[in-house]
Design a protein around this motif. Sequence first.
Motif, PDB file in Angstrom:
ATOM      1  N   LEU A 232       0.838  -1.194   0.000  1.00 11.21           N
ATOM      2  CA  LEU A 232       0.000   0.000   0.000  1.00 11.21           C
ATOM      3  C   LEU A 232       0.878   1.250   0.000  1.00 11.21           C
ATOM      4  CD1 LEU A 232      -2.768   1.405   0.244  1.00 11.21           C
ATOM      5  CD2 LEU A 232      -2.574   1.152   2.733  1.00 11.21           C
ATOM      6  N   ALA A 233       0.710   2.079  -1.024  1.00 15.89           N
ATOM      7  CA  ALA A 233       1.497   3.303  -1.145  1.00 15.89           C
ATOM      8  C   ALA A 233       0.935   4.378  -0.215  1.00 15.89           C
ATOM      9  CB  ALA A 233       1.493   3.795  -2.585  1.00 15.89           C
ATOM     10  N   LEU A 234       1.805   5.294   0.181  1.00 15.05           N
ATOM     11  CA  LEU A 234       1.373   6.405   1.027  1.00 15.05           C
ATOM     12  C   LEU A 234       2.048   7.699   0.590  1.00 15.05           C
ATOM     13  CD1 LEU A 234       3.845   7.289   3.160  1.00 15.05           C
ATOM     14  CD2 LEU A 234       3.165   5.201   4.286  1.00 15.05           C
ATOM     15  N   THR A 235       1.365   8.794   0.898  1.00 12.65           N
ATOM     16  CA  THR A 235       1.937  10.131   0.775  1.00 12.65           C
ATOM     17  C   THR A 235       1.605  10.887   2.045  1.00 12.65           C
ATOM     18  OG1 THR A 235       1.696  10.176  -1.650  1.00 12.65           O
ATOM     19  CG2 THR A 235       1.957  12.297  -0.525  1.00 12.65           C
ATOM     20  N   VAL A 236       2.646  11.265   2.789  1.00 13.20           N
ATOM     21  CA  VAL A 236       2.483  12.074   3.998  1.00 13.20           C
ATOM     22  C   VAL A 236       2.826  13.514   3.633  1.00 13.20           C
ATOM     23  CG1 VAL A 236       3.299  12.506   6.336  1.00 13.20           C
ATOM     24  CG2 VAL A 236       3.057  10.152   5.520  1.00 13.20           C
ATOM     25  N   VAL A 237       1.897  14.434   3.895  1.00 11.27           N
ATOM     26  CA  VAL A 237       2.091  15.830   3.508  1.00 11.27           C
ATOM     27  C   VAL A 237       2.365  16.692   4.730  1.00 11.27           C
ATOM     28  CG1 VAL A 237       1.022  17.846   2.413  1.00 11.27           C
ATOM     29  CG2 VAL A 237       0.608  15.550   1.488  1.00 11.27           C
ATOM     30  N   GLN A 238       3.387  17.526   4.620  1.00  9.68           N
ATOM     31  CA  GLN A 238       3.692  18.528   5.641  1.00  9.68           C
ATOM     32  C   GLN A 238       3.721  19.901   4.952  1.00  9.68           C
ATOM     33  OE1 GLN A 238       6.576  17.787   8.887  1.00  9.68           O
ATOM     34  NE2 GLN A 238       7.683  19.589   8.131  1.00  9.68           N
ATOM     35  N   PRO A 239       2.664  20.723   5.128  1.00 10.15           N
ATOM     36  CA  PRO A 239       2.560  21.976   4.373  1.00 10.15           C
ATOM     37  C   PRO A 239       3.382  23.124   4.926  1.00 10.15           C
ATOM     38  CG  PRO A 239       0.623  21.677   5.741  1.00 10.15           C
ATOM     39  CD  PRO A 239       1.450  20.426   5.901  1.00 10.15           C
ATOM     40  N   ASP A 240       3.943  22.989   6.115  1.00 11.57           N
ATOM     41  CA  ASP A 240       4.692  24.054   6.791  1.00 11.57           C
ATOM     42  C   ASP A 240       3.862  25.338   6.879  1.00 11.57           C
ATOM     43  OD1 ASP A 240       6.826  25.215   8.149  1.00 11.57           O
ATOM     44  OD2 ASP A 240       7.707  26.023   6.307  1.00 11.57           O
ATOM     45  N   ILE A 241       2.724  25.217   7.546  1.00 12.32           N
ATOM     46  CA  ILE A 241       1.850  26.365   7.785  1.00 12.32           C
ATOM     47  C   ILE A 241       2.219  26.959   9.141  1.00 12.32           C
ATOM     48  CG2 ILE A 241      -0.526  27.120   8.122  1.00 12.32           C
ATOM     49  CD1 ILE A 241      -1.382  24.729   6.366  1.00 12.32           C
ATOM     50  N   ALA A 242       2.738  28.167   9.148  1.00 14.96           N
ATOM     51  CA  ALA A 242       3.134  28.818  10.397  1.00 14.96           C
ATOM     52  C   ALA A 242       1.935  28.922  11.328  1.00 14.96           C
ATOM     53  CB  ALA A 242       3.704  30.201  10.109  1.00 14.96           C
ATOM     54  N   GLN A 243       2.168  28.706  12.619  1.00 15.30           N
ATOM     55  CA  GLN A 243       1.053  28.668  13.568  1.00 15.30           C
ATOM     56  C   GLN A 243       0.266  29.963  13.600  1.00 15.30           C
ATOM     57  OE1 GLN A 243       0.122  25.881  15.130  1.00 15.30           O
ATOM     58  NE2 GLN A 243      -1.669  26.999  15.878  1.00 15.30           N
ATOM     59  N   ASP A 244       0.931  31.100  13.412  1.00 16.78           N
ATOM     60  CA  ASP A 244       0.204  32.369  13.456  1.00 16.78           C
ATOM     61  C   ASP A 244      -0.629  32.622  12.211  1.00 16.78           C
ATOM     62  OD1 ASP A 244       2.296  32.812  11.728  1.00 16.78           O
ATOM     63  OD2 ASP A 244       3.137  34.519  12.819  1.00 16.78           O
ATOM     64  N   ARG A 245      -0.577  31.696  11.218  1.00 15.52           N
ATOM     65  CA  ARG A 245      -1.394  31.816  10.010  1.00 15.52           C
ATOM     66  C   ARG A 245      -2.487  30.763   9.918  1.00 15.52           C
ATOM     67  NH1 ARG A 245       2.650  33.380   4.960  1.00 15.52           N
ATOM     68  NH2 ARG A 245       3.484  35.311   5.889  1.00 15.52           N
ATOM     69  N   VAL A 246      -2.463  29.798  10.843  1.00 14.08           N
ATOM     70  CA  VAL A 246      -3.407  28.676  10.763  1.00 14.08           C
ATOM     71  C   VAL A 246      -4.852  29.154  10.727  1.00 14.08           C
ATOM     72  CG1 VAL A 246      -4.353  26.732  12.081  1.00 14.08           C
ATOM     73  CG2 VAL A 246      -1.890  26.921  11.743  1.00 14.08           C
ATOM     74  N   HIS A 247      -5.197  30.142  11.548  1.00 12.73           N
ATOM     75  CA  HIS A 247      -6.578  30.593  11.672  1.00 12.73           C
ATOM     76  C   HIS A 247      -6.811  31.951  11.003  1.00 12.73           C
ATOM     77  CE1 HIS A 247      -7.382  27.260  14.371  1.00 12.73           C
ATOM     78  NE2 HIS A 247      -6.315  27.591  15.080  1.00 12.73           N
ATOM     79  N   GLU A 248      -5.944  32.325  10.074  1.00  8.45           N
ATOM     80  CA  GLU A 248      -6.090  33.595   9.368  1.00  8.45           C
ATOM     81  C   GLU A 248      -6.749  33.369   8.013  1.00  8.45           C
ATOM     82  OE1 GLU A 248      -5.520  36.724  10.190  1.00  8.45           O
ATOM     83  OE2 GLU A 248      -4.928  36.154  12.223  1.00  8.45           O
ATOM     84  N   PRO A 249      -7.985  33.881   7.802  1.00 10.48           N
ATOM     85  CA  PRO A 249      -8.701  33.641   6.540  1.00 10.48           C
ATOM     86  C   PRO A 249      -7.921  34.062   5.299  1.00 10.48           C
ATOM     87  CG  PRO A 249     -10.192  34.537   8.180  1.00 10.48           C
ATOM     88  CD  PRO A 249      -8.818  34.613   8.773  1.00 10.48           C
ATOM     89  N   ALA A 250      -7.092  35.075   5.398  1.00 11.71           N
ATOM     90  CA  ALA A 250      -6.352  35.549   4.228  1.00 11.71           C
ATOM     91  C   ALA A 250      -5.401  34.486   3.684  1.00 11.71           C
ATOM     92  CB  ALA A 250      -5.556  36.803   4.596  1.00 11.71           C
ATOM     93  N   PHE A 251      -5.063  33.473   4.498  1.00 13.77           N
ATOM     94  CA  PHE A 251      -4.109  32.450   4.077  1.00 13.77           C
ATOM     95  C   PHE A 251      -4.766  31.099   3.785  1.00 13.77           C
ATOM     96  CE2 PHE A 251      -1.623  35.470   6.620  1.00 13.77           C
ATOM     97  CZ  PHE A 251      -0.590  35.760   5.724  1.00 13.77           C
ATOM     98  N   TYR A 252      -6.093  31.005   3.878  1.00 16.83           N
ATOM     99  CA  TYR A 252      -6.746  29.707   3.709  1.00 16.83           C
ATOM    100  C   TYR A 252      -6.446  29.081   2.350  1.00 16.83           C
ATOM    101  CZ  TYR A 252      -9.542  30.439   7.977  1.00 16.83           C
ATOM    102  OH  TYR A 252      -9.960  30.633   9.272  1.00 16.83           O
ATOM    103  N   GLU A 253      -6.493  29.874   1.288  1.00 17.83           N
ATOM    104  CA  GLU A 253      -6.244  29.309  -0.041  1.00 17.83           C
ATOM    105  C   GLU A 253      -4.780  28.922  -0.211  1.00 17.83           C
ATOM    106  OE1 GLU A 253      -8.277  28.328  -2.693  1.00 17.83           O
ATOM    107  OE2 GLU A 253      -9.597  28.446  -0.946  1.00 17.83           O
ATOM    108  N   ASP A 254      -3.890  29.661   0.423  1.00 15.35           N
ATOM    109  CA  ASP A 254      -2.480  29.272   0.380  1.00 15.35           C
ATOM    110  C   ASP A 254      -2.271  27.943   1.098  1.00 15.35           C
ATOM    111  OD1 ASP A 254       0.427  29.850  -0.099  1.00 15.35           O
ATOM    112  OD2 ASP A 254       0.451  29.820   2.096  1.00 15.35           O
ATOM    113  N   HIS A 255      -2.997  27.735   2.203  1.00 22.98           N
ATOM    114  CA  HIS A 255      -2.921  26.448   2.900  1.00 22.98           C
ATOM    115  C   HIS A 255      -3.340  25.319   1.959  1.00 22.98           C
ATOM    116  CE1 HIS A 255      -3.764  28.676   6.974  1.00 22.98           C
ATOM    117  NE2 HIS A 255      -2.658  29.062   6.401  1.00 22.98           N
ATOM    118  N   PHE A 256      -4.456  25.527   1.256  1.00 24.61           N
ATOM    119  CA  PHE A 256      -4.923  24.486   0.349  1.00 24.61           C
ATOM    120  C   PHE A 256      -3.909  24.240  -0.770  1.00 24.61           C
ATOM    121  CE2 PHE A 256      -6.978  23.361  -3.674  1.00 24.61           C
ATOM    122  CZ  PHE A 256      -7.460  22.112  -3.344  1.00 24.61           C
TER     123      PHE A 256
END
Length: 535
Positions: A232-256
């Motif tokens: 079974l293949a896997l892909t583990v993703v680490q987006p490196d989203i800074a904690q102070d941006r996690v809940h900031e709407p201006a960065f939601y699309e960048d997170h995606f």
Amino acid sequence: MAASALRADGGFVLLDSQPRRTRWWALGLGVLAATGFQPFGLWPLALLAGGLFALIAARSGGWREAALLGWLFGMGHFTLGNSWIATAFTYQAEMPAVLGWLAVPVLSVYLAIYPALAAGAARALGRAGPGWAFALIFAGCWIVAEWLRSWVFTGYAWNPFAMVLLGPFERPGLALLAPFMGTYALSGLAMLLGWVLVALARARKWGLLAGGAALLVAGMYLPQPALRETDLALTVVQPDIAQDRVHEPAFYEDHFRRLASNSLPKTPGERRIVLWPESGMVDYLQEGYPQRYYDSTTAFGSPVLARRRLAGAIGRNALLMTGAVDLEIGEEDGLIRALGARNAVTVLDDKGDIVGSYAKAHLVPFGEYLPLRWLLEPLGLSRLVPGAIDFWPGPGPRTFDFGAYGKAAIQICYEIVFSGEVVEQGTRPDYIFNDSTDGWFGAFGPPQHFAQARMRAIEEGLPVLRSTTTGISGVIDAHGVVRQHLGMRVEGRIDGKVPAAAAPTLFSRFGNGLGLAWAGLALLAGLIALRRRAG
């Protein structure tokens, strides 16, 4: 040193036993014992500190003095070991950040009760002084105290002393004994090993001390077991989203964008699981909420379209497990609104359909909910995670059968630290998925968290697959060996195969009852030795 220093018969001085200075020794030894945890990893120093503390507890004036020494040891131990908690207060605006540096010692005041219980009980039972009988009794009491710490008042199982026996990434170390003992019994063994080193030094048995130290080093650096993988293949993703941006709407699309770009298939149509972290994706994926909730966070204002977008990112024949937030909707004061939330992992197939959902059971007090909200909120206290509603706990460990994608257990963030509580009894999974947000916790918290995920893999004989927003993410095999990882503050992906599960371990069958049985054996052996010596 005072004339009453602790000595071997030949006059070899180890510690000052004058009561006032002995208390300072206990505090300092607690700090030194915490250096065995990550990121320091100074396990020889930690073992010696633990052994010396057991020695001064044995030579104390009585059980009350021993309990006080245990409490002081715990204050030093937990204040350093949990210092990362202070960093979390810098990522919220509801309370002064300086409260973080107050929160750590305040928490330690409570946690130090457990070393106090261990030391006081051991001194009461093994009252004849620092012999091998006391060492066994102390080890047994330590096991019970750590087990109590894991569940009393919902439990705080972070950094059991056993963690000092975990080897480097490529080797399990003496933690390879965990399948036969459990973590808490391994903590008692670590204390006992420290006692042995100190006892040999006191007796000036330098040859035996050197031999014992060599065996410890050999055990900590035993070669890694051979890697066994599934297909079974896997892909583990680490987006490196800074904690102070996690809940900031201006960065939601960048997170995606970060998540999606690191999830695209390298081999189109390959059967694989794709693993995303907690808090990386903000869309509400469940249907049935008032539209205003979707309008504020969800792509296209639609959970159906948001799920299809996620399915497009992973491609055909892939299964996505992603951190998410689910809402509990109800009526309050005539308004239909969210009454609570669930910290969840949602599982989507390649069409965007929900095929599984898990809600976190072990919630973090003051992080995901505010205890005694009716009292503390008017005093200006708040939880660290933004939002006015509390998270609600889920039902506990579950195993999900995803057919060709294997049987999965899911543990969210902090849940992975609870020994014996990560797998549903009677339904053994093929692997454990642990998603997390570790960006809160500075330099100390993430490596400690990752180490405890490794310990769960060893205990249960199951691979742990870990995805975090900022690190440390990784693929841990069933022996606790880190086969691949992404370090802190790195954006990237891990591609490979899911490691194979080992045969069910003794611990996976009996859980923490196994550790308590070891505690009982240690106490019984110590009490028998004590009685024979008295006779």
